[in-house]
Design a protein around this motif. Sequence first.
Motif, PDB file in Angstrom:
ATOM      1  N   SER A 124       6.734  33.851-115.011  1.00  0.00           N
ATOM      2  CA  SER A 124       6.713  34.913-113.885  1.00  0.00           C
ATOM      3  C   SER A 124       5.139  35.001-113.189  1.00  0.00           C
ATOM      4  CB  SER A 124       6.717  36.392-114.647  1.00  0.00           C
ATOM      5  OG  SER A 124       5.567  36.449-115.508  1.00  0.00           O
ATOM      6  N   ARG A 125       4.084  34.437-113.710  1.00  0.00           N
ATOM      7  CA  ARG A 125       3.114  34.520-113.023  1.00  0.00           C
ATOM      8  C   ARG A 125       2.789  33.226-112.094  1.00  0.00           C
ATOM      9  NH1 ARG A 125      -2.526  36.028-115.337  1.00  0.00           N
ATOM     10  NH2 ARG A 125      -2.969  35.618-113.227  1.00  0.00           N
ATOM     11  N   TYR A 126       3.180  31.871-112.600  1.00  0.00           N
ATOM     12  CA  TYR A 126       2.906  30.734-111.941  1.00  0.00           C
ATOM     13  C   TYR A 126       4.098  30.038-111.385  1.00  0.00           C
ATOM     14  CZ  TYR A 126      -1.283  31.833-114.613  1.00  0.00           C
ATOM     15  OH  TYR A 126      -2.475  32.315-115.169  1.00  0.00           O
ATOM     16  N   ALA A 127       4.293  29.717-109.841  1.00  0.00           N
ATOM     17  CA  ALA A 127       5.441  29.080-109.668  1.00  0.00           C
ATOM     18  C   ALA A 127       5.544  27.638-109.720  1.00  0.00           C
ATOM     19  CB  ALA A 127       5.536  29.384-108.158  1.00  0.00           C
ATOM     20  N   VAL A 128       4.682  27.216-110.805  1.00  0.00           N
ATOM     21  CA  VAL A 128       4.521  25.687-111.180  1.00  0.00           C
ATOM     22  C   VAL A 128       4.741  25.601-112.466  1.00  0.00           C
ATOM     23  CG1 VAL A 128       2.861  25.151-109.052  1.00  0.00           C
ATOM     24  CG2 VAL A 128       2.090  26.162-111.557  1.00  0.00           C
ATOM     25  N   ALA A 129       4.880  24.209-112.899  1.00  0.00           N
ATOM     26  CA  ALA A 129       5.289  24.028-114.330  1.00  0.00           C
ATOM     27  C   ALA A 129       3.535  24.011-114.926  1.00  0.00           C
ATOM     28  CB  ALA A 129       5.585  22.350-114.642  1.00  0.00           C
ATOM     29  N   THR A 130       3.434  24.161-116.417  1.00  0.00           N
ATOM     30  CA  THR A 130       2.277  24.444-116.982  1.00  0.00           C
ATOM     31  C   THR A 130       1.111  23.329-116.251  1.00  0.00           C
ATOM     32  OG1 THR A 130       2.753  22.964-118.985  1.00  0.00           O
ATOM     33  CG2 THR A 130       3.268  25.451-118.955  1.00  0.00           C
ATOM     34  N   THR A 131       0.038  23.814-116.116  1.00  0.00           N
ATOM     35  CA  THR A 131      -0.938  22.729-115.966  1.00  0.00           C
ATOM     36  C   THR A 131      -2.326  23.188-116.610  1.00  0.00           C
ATOM     37  OG1 THR A 131      -1.898  24.232-114.206  1.00  0.00           O
ATOM     38  CG2 THR A 131      -0.515  22.429-113.590  1.00  0.00           C
ATOM     39  N   ARG A 132      -3.320  22.351-116.897  1.00  0.00           N
ATOM     40  CA  ARG A 132      -4.305  23.096-117.628  1.00  0.00           C
ATOM     41  C   ARG A 132      -4.970  24.059-117.034  1.00  0.00           C
ATOM     42  NH1 ARG A 132      -9.657  23.236-119.046  1.00  0.00           N
ATOM     43  NH2 ARG A 132     -10.069  22.517-120.839  1.00  0.00           N
ATOM     44  N   ASN A 133      -5.101  24.208-115.851  1.00  0.00           N
ATOM     45  CA  ASN A 133      -5.668  25.520-115.362  1.00  0.00           C
ATOM     46  C   ASN A 133      -4.974  26.777-115.730  1.00  0.00           C
ATOM     47  OD1 ASN A 133      -7.958  24.319-114.441  1.00  0.00           O
ATOM     48  ND2 ASN A 133      -7.642  24.186-112.358  1.00  0.00           N
ATOM     49  N   THR A 134      -3.558  26.727-115.347  1.00  0.00           N
ATOM     50  CA  THR A 134      -2.627  27.997-115.561  1.00  0.00           C
ATOM     51  C   THR A 134      -2.526  28.093-117.032  1.00  0.00           C
ATOM     52  OG1 THR A 134      -0.776  26.534-115.950  1.00  0.00           O
ATOM     53  CG2 THR A 134      -1.439  27.275-113.738  1.00  0.00           C
ATOM     54  N   VAL A 135      -2.784  27.340-118.000  1.00  0.00           N
ATOM     55  CA  VAL A 135      -2.840  27.545-119.263  1.00  0.00           C
ATOM     56  C   VAL A 135      -4.051  28.339-119.726  1.00  0.00           C
ATOM     57  CG1 VAL A 135      -2.591  26.646-121.755  1.00  0.00           C
ATOM     58  CG2 VAL A 135      -1.197  25.969-119.819  1.00  0.00           C
ATOM     59  N   ILE A 136      -5.172  27.806-119.406  1.00  0.00           N
ATOM     60  CA  ILE A 136      -6.368  28.336-119.583  1.00  0.00           C
ATOM     61  C   ILE A 136      -6.587  29.552-119.073  1.00  0.00           C
ATOM     62  CG2 ILE A 136      -9.072  28.120-119.223  1.00  0.00           C
ATOM     63  CD1 ILE A 136      -7.861  26.414-121.260  1.00  0.00           C
ATOM     64  N   ASP A 137      -6.083  29.806-117.765  1.00  0.00           N
ATOM     65  CA  ASP A 137      -6.144  31.136-117.053  1.00  0.00           C
ATOM     66  C   ASP A 137      -5.533  32.222-117.875  1.00  0.00           C
ATOM     67  OD1 ASP A 137      -6.957  32.721-114.764  1.00  0.00           O
ATOM     68  OD2 ASP A 137      -4.758  32.635-114.289  1.00  0.00           O
ATOM     69  N   LEU A 138      -3.972  31.897-118.332  1.00  0.00           N
ATOM     70  CA  LEU A 138      -3.375  32.759-118.964  1.00  0.00           C
ATOM     71  C   LEU A 138      -3.814  33.053-120.339  1.00  0.00           C
ATOM     72  CD1 LEU A 138      -0.780  34.350-118.748  1.00  0.00           C
ATOM     73  CD2 LEU A 138       0.349  32.310-119.691  1.00  0.00           C
ATOM     74  N   LEU A 139      -4.040  32.171-121.147  1.00  0.00           N
ATOM     75  CA  LEU A 139      -4.323  32.236-122.740  1.00  0.00           C
ATOM     76  C   LEU A 139      -6.124  32.325-122.991  1.00  0.00           C
ATOM     77  CD1 LEU A 139      -2.036  29.743-124.144  1.00  0.00           C
ATOM     78  CD2 LEU A 139      -1.840  32.181-124.034  1.00  0.00           C
ATOM     79  N   ALA A 140      -6.843  31.825-122.050  1.00  0.00           N
ATOM     80  CA  ALA A 140      -8.424  32.250-122.238  1.00  0.00           C
ATOM     81  C   ALA A 140      -8.933  33.644-121.486  1.00  0.00           C
ATOM     82  CB  ALA A 140      -8.937  31.224-122.236  1.00  0.00           C
ATOM     83  N   LEU A 141      -8.394  33.358-120.065  1.00  0.00           N
ATOM     84  CA  LEU A 141      -9.144  34.248-119.154  1.00  0.00           C
ATOM     85  C   LEU A 141      -8.411  35.506-118.670  1.00  0.00           C
ATOM     86  CD1 LEU A 141     -10.791  31.530-117.103  1.00  0.00           C
ATOM     87  CD2 LEU A 141     -11.698  32.777-119.232  1.00  0.00           C
ATOM     88  N   ASP A 142      -7.326  36.008-119.079  1.00  0.00           N
ATOM     89  CA  ASP A 142      -6.509  36.858-118.522  1.00  0.00           C
ATOM     90  C   ASP A 142      -6.650  38.048-119.616  1.00  0.00           C
ATOM     91  OD1 ASP A 142      -4.610  38.593-117.544  1.00  0.00           O
ATOM     92  OD2 ASP A 142      -2.910  36.929-117.383  1.00  0.00           O
ATOM     93  N   ALA A 143      -7.308  39.088-118.960  1.00  0.00           N
ATOM     94  CA  ALA A 143      -7.717  40.354-119.653  1.00  0.00           C
ATOM     95  C   ALA A 143      -6.490  41.339-119.769  1.00  0.00           C
ATOM     96  CB  ALA A 143      -8.636  40.999-118.828  1.00  0.00           C
ATOM     97  N   GLN A 144      -5.287  41.098-119.174  1.00  0.00           N
ATOM     98  CA  GLN A 144      -4.046  41.744-119.472  1.00  0.00           C
ATOM     99  C   GLN A 144      -2.963  41.177-120.241  1.00  0.00           C
ATOM    100  OE1 GLN A 144      -4.340  44.708-117.807  1.00  0.00           O
ATOM    101  NE2 GLN A 144      -6.337  44.029-117.025  1.00  0.00           N
TER     102      GLN A 144
END
Length: 219
Positions: A124-144
């Motif tokens: 729902s958040r990323y209109a792309v397949a998983t990339t390293r940056n999207t995974v890190i952003d979601l699972l490490a840096l997303d305070a929500q």
Amino acid sequence: DGLRSTIGAAIQSASRVRDRFSIDGWMALNDLAKTAQQMTKTATPGDDAARAMGVLLRKITGFSGLVHENMYRSVGWRFLSMGRSLERALATASALARFADASASDGALDLAVEVGDSSMTHRSRYAVATTRNTVIDLLALDAQNPRAILYHLAELREHAAELSKAVGREKMSDLLVAVMTVHGELAALAPDAVDSTALDRIADEIGRLSDVLTSEYLT
């Protein structure tokens, strides 16, 4: 065996405060232990074991719901919640250090999102397949995201601050200082700067938070 041992330890701890442990919670915990015991005899490796773990996960989630919906917000609840956040943050940091490493096998990023129970959120958040940056952003840096490292560090910071007030501390506790340091360090990083070395360092620092908590409040 390790999982059954942990569940057994939880039941043993609960039995020591049985007069202050809810009937629903006690039944849910024992049902979890009974199911895990049965599955050691019936579940076979592969898809069957994965489905069995799914059943256990739903039962654990039910017990967790009882704790966090019904338990009085006492100091004991804060210790319990802090332990949960410490474990989740440490587990996520350790998993990401392996799955999001540049040398990880194909499919490791998808596995990281699955382990982090965030597949639907990623779609729902990323209109792309998983990339390293999207995974890190979601699972490490997303305070929500309640499965992200930063989310649990924020939870720890809030609990540490309230714990200081509850025990009558006028100055900032060592635990709160330590949590704020780790939280600030991670929050300041961009996804491409959160490499495996940084994740291992964050995991070590989260592990030390447990030592600070124990030293300051439990010894």
